[in-house]
Motif scaffolding. Structure first.
Motif, short mmCIF file in Angstrom:
data_model
loop_
_atom_site.label_atom_id
_atom_site.label_comp_id
_atom_site.label_asym_id
_atom_site.label_seq_id
_atom_site.Cartn_x
_atom_site.Cartn_y
_atom_site.Cartn_z
N ARG A 126 0.81 -1.23 0.00
CA ARG A 126 0.00 0.00 0.00
C ARG A 126 0.84 1.27 0.00
O ARG A 126 0.29 2.37 0.01
CB ARG A 126 -0.87 0.04 1.26
CG ARG A 126 -1.72 -1.18 1.50
CD ARG A 126 -2.71 -0.89 2.61
NE ARG A 126 -3.06 -2.06 3.37
CZ ARG A 126 -3.89 -2.07 4.38
NH1 ARG A 126 -4.46 -0.94 4.76
NH2 ARG A 126 -4.16 -3.18 5.04
N ASN A 127 2.14 1.17 0.05
CA ASN A 127 2.98 2.34 0.30
C ASN A 127 3.12 3.22 -0.94
O ASN A 127 2.53 2.96 -1.98
CB ASN A 127 4.35 1.89 0.83
CG ASN A 127 5.09 1.03 -0.18
OD1 ASN A 127 5.50 1.50 -1.23
ND2 ASN A 127 5.23 -0.25 0.14
N GLY A 128 3.95 4.26 -0.80
CA GLY A 128 4.09 5.24 -1.87
C GLY A 128 4.98 4.83 -3.02
O GLY A 128 5.13 5.58 -3.98
N GLY A 129 5.61 3.65 -2.93
CA GLY A 129 6.42 3.17 -4.03
C GLY A 129 7.76 3.85 -4.16
O GLY A 129 8.31 3.97 -5.25
N TRP A 130 8.31 4.29 -3.01
CA TRP A 130 9.66 4.83 -2.98
C TRP A 130 10.59 3.76 -2.43
O TRP A 130 10.47 3.35 -1.27
CB TRP A 130 9.75 6.03 -2.04
CG TRP A 130 9.20 7.32 -2.52
CD1 TRP A 130 8.10 7.51 -3.29
CD2 TRP A 130 9.72 8.61 -2.20
NE1 TRP A 130 7.89 8.84 -3.49
CE2 TRP A 130 8.88 9.55 -2.82
CE3 TRP A 130 10.80 9.05 -1.46
CZ2 TRP A 130 9.09 10.91 -2.73
CZ3 TRP A 130 11.01 10.42 -1.36
CH2 TRP A 130 10.17 11.34 -1.99
N CYS A 131 11.52 3.30 -3.21
CA CYS A 131 12.60 2.44 -2.72
C CYS A 131 13.80 3.36 -2.53
O CYS A 131 14.58 3.59 -3.46
CB CYS A 131 12.90 1.32 -3.71
SG CYS A 131 14.21 0.21 -3.15
N SER A 132 13.95 3.92 -1.33
CA SER A 132 14.88 5.02 -1.12
C SER A 132 15.91 4.68 -0.05
O SER A 132 15.74 3.75 0.74
CB SER A 132 14.13 6.28 -0.70
OG SER A 132 13.84 6.24 0.68
N ALA A 133 16.98 5.48 -0.03
CA ALA A 133 18.02 5.35 0.99
C ALA A 133 17.67 6.13 2.25
O ALA A 133 18.49 6.25 3.15
CB ALA A 133 19.36 5.84 0.44
N LEU A 134 16.45 6.64 2.35
CA LEU A 134 16.03 7.36 3.54
C LEU A 134 16.02 6.43 4.76
O LEU A 134 15.67 5.25 4.66
CB LEU A 134 14.63 7.94 3.34
CG LEU A 134 14.51 9.09 2.34
CD1 LEU A 134 13.04 9.42 2.09
CD2 LEU A 134 15.27 10.32 2.83
N PHE A 135 16.38 6.97 5.90
CA PHE A 135 16.37 6.26 7.17
C PHE A 135 15.84 7.23 8.21
O PHE A 135 16.21 8.40 8.21
CB PHE A 135 17.79 5.79 7.52
CG PHE A 135 17.85 4.79 8.65
CD1 PHE A 135 17.45 3.48 8.45
CD2 PHE A 135 18.32 5.17 9.90
CE1 PHE A 135 17.52 2.56 9.48
CE2 PHE A 135 18.40 4.25 10.93
CZ PHE A 135 18.00 2.94 10.72
#
Length: 466
Positions: free
Chosen positions: A83-92
């Protein structure tokens, strides 16, 4: 007890796209067989989201002979993974300076490098395993639309290089090379993010894991996690290692009601937009986008040319319950639609076709963790605070190394073995979380109106750990 989902199409745009493509999930609950009585395994994983499935994937890669059982209350990918926003990011969720204060500079540098590498790892596995999840490595554009936002963007970009992160400051013309939004004063771009279709990723991963020999039992609710055993409503799974990957649903396990707070994030999506609209908006390289407001928003251009846009701001529900009725908030949905049109006025009058939401797992100290107790055999991972698509992969790889005893760099990362304190009991927890949300809303309004940094921001930083 909450009744099981009967039609996955209602969960998100992503699930609806799977159903429309007739990928084996059309119509009612596409359940794999539930557990059929007591069984044994080497490893039992509770939760068939990205964390649990990545753990199974890397465990079987390390040792194909392992017996791995995954139990899932609903369907694989039912929770945030689908269900998420579809960001595969390096955010932590914890900043590098905060990690350095707690664990030292080298540990912070290692954590940042691991997150950057994880984005590439997800794309590499998707390609190698032929998981068609619309992976597009376009990076993220952060917009600054008032002076306080511009100050924050410049500060973040200046700090990024100190921790090995690549973040480029952009003037208004530079921003327009990526995305053309209204009233932009500047911004930044980082390459360390990819757009994905999350339901395709999690369902494809489930199929790969099964092909490698794991057993996935959907429609099987874990009633209790114990050393060497998981008690479910369909039998007991006994195993040497028990891994919990339940994210916001952790609160429904005995003794874990205050482990995390389920805080909701909601999304909307437009109908597919015509080419002339995309000429006005940009995002030709499928960059993800946000701006530097306090109350986080996030968006992407989908593979079928929609804009999918989400944000925090849904009210926290007293009692920390996870319920389907919390997935929708008409006021928040309306706010998201208006915010998207404010960003891109060309969307005025555009048709919105989907609205959905789901809970994030927020630890008291906003710190995700992964760990394994060698004495009890019980492991845990989660608390991603909305930054979970890539972090779940890192957790899965770390689980595999912890279980198999590999002496890797991953098991020495600073989030390994971390134990977050429990949340306060209600209504104290409700009051704290609600105060944080309102402080963010107030800060955004004040900064937009005055062009000066709001004093409410100081309260927000105290509530979220800075």
């Amino acid at each position: 007890m909450v009744p099981p989902v009967t039609d996955v199409r209602s969960l998100s745009l992503w699930w609806d796209q799977l159903a429309a493509a007739d990928l084996g999930v059309a119509g009612p609950h596409p359940s794999r067989e539930p557990l059929d009585g007591d069984t044994q395994a080497d490893v039992v994983i509770v939760g068939a989201g990205l964390t649990g499935l990545w753990a199974a994937y890397y465990l079987l890669e390390a040792d194909p002979g392992l017996e791995v059982v995954v139990v899932e209350r609903e369907v694989a990918g039912y929770g945030a993974s689908g269900r998420n926003g579809g960001w595969c990011s390096a955010l932590f969720p914890v900043s590098a300076p905060a990690l350095a204060r707690r664990h030292g500079r080298d540990a912070a540098l290692a954590m940042r490098a691991a997150m950057r590498d994880t984005v590439v790892e997800v794309g590499g596995v998707a390609a190698a395993e032929d998981i068609d999840c619309d992976f597009a490595y376009g990076g993220t554009v952060t917009l600054a639309r008032n002076e306080p936002q511009l100050v924050r963007v410049r500060h973040e970009a200046a700090q990024a290089a100190q921790w090995g992160d690549e973040e480029h400051l952009l003037d208004p013309d530079g921003v327009r090379e990526h995305v053309r939004a209204a009233r932009v004063l500047g911004g930044s771009w980082t390459p360390d993010c990819a757009r994905v279709q999350p339901a395709r990723l999690v369902r494809g991963l489930a199929q790969v894991v099964e092909q490698r020999g794991a057993r996935i039992h959907e429609g099987t609710r874990a009633l209790r996690i114990s050393p060497r055993a998981v008690v479910t409503d369909h039998g007991v799974v006994r195993a040497r290692w028990v891994l919990r990957a339940t994210e916001a649903w952790t609160t429904e396990l005995p003794g874990a009601h205050r482990a995390v707070a389920p805080v909701y994030s909601l999304m909307v999506a437009t109908a597919p937009l015509p080419a002339q609209v995309w000429d006005e908006i940009g995002l030709e390289r499928f960059e993800t986008f946000t701006d530097a407001r306090r109350l986080i928003v996030y968006g992407q251009r989908t593979s079928d040319d929609r804009l999918a846009f989400g944000g925090r701001g849904a009210p926290y529900h007293l009692g920390s319950t996870v319920r389907p009725e919390h997935d929708r908030s008409p006021a928040v949905i309306d706010h998201l639609q208006r915010a998207l049109v404010d960003l891109f006025p060309v969307l005025d009058g555009a048709r919105f076709t989907h609205a959905w939401g789901g809970p994030l797992a927020v630890p008291r100290d906003w710190t995700p963790s992964v760990g394994l107790d060698p004495d009890t055999g019980v492991g845990w991972a989660g608390g991603y605070v909305g930054d979970g698509v890539a972090t779940a992969n890192l957790a899965g790889r770390t689980f595999a190394d912890l279980v198999t005893g590999a002496d890797s760099e991953l098991v020495r990362l600073p989030w390994v073995g971390h134990r977050s304190p429990a949340w306060e009991p209600e209504p104290v927890r409700w009051a704290g979380i609600t105060a944080g949300r309102r402080a963010a809303e107030l800060a955004d309004r004040v900064e937009q109106r005055t062009g000066r940094t709001s004093r409410a921001a100081a309260l927000l930083e105290r509530l979220t750990g800075g």
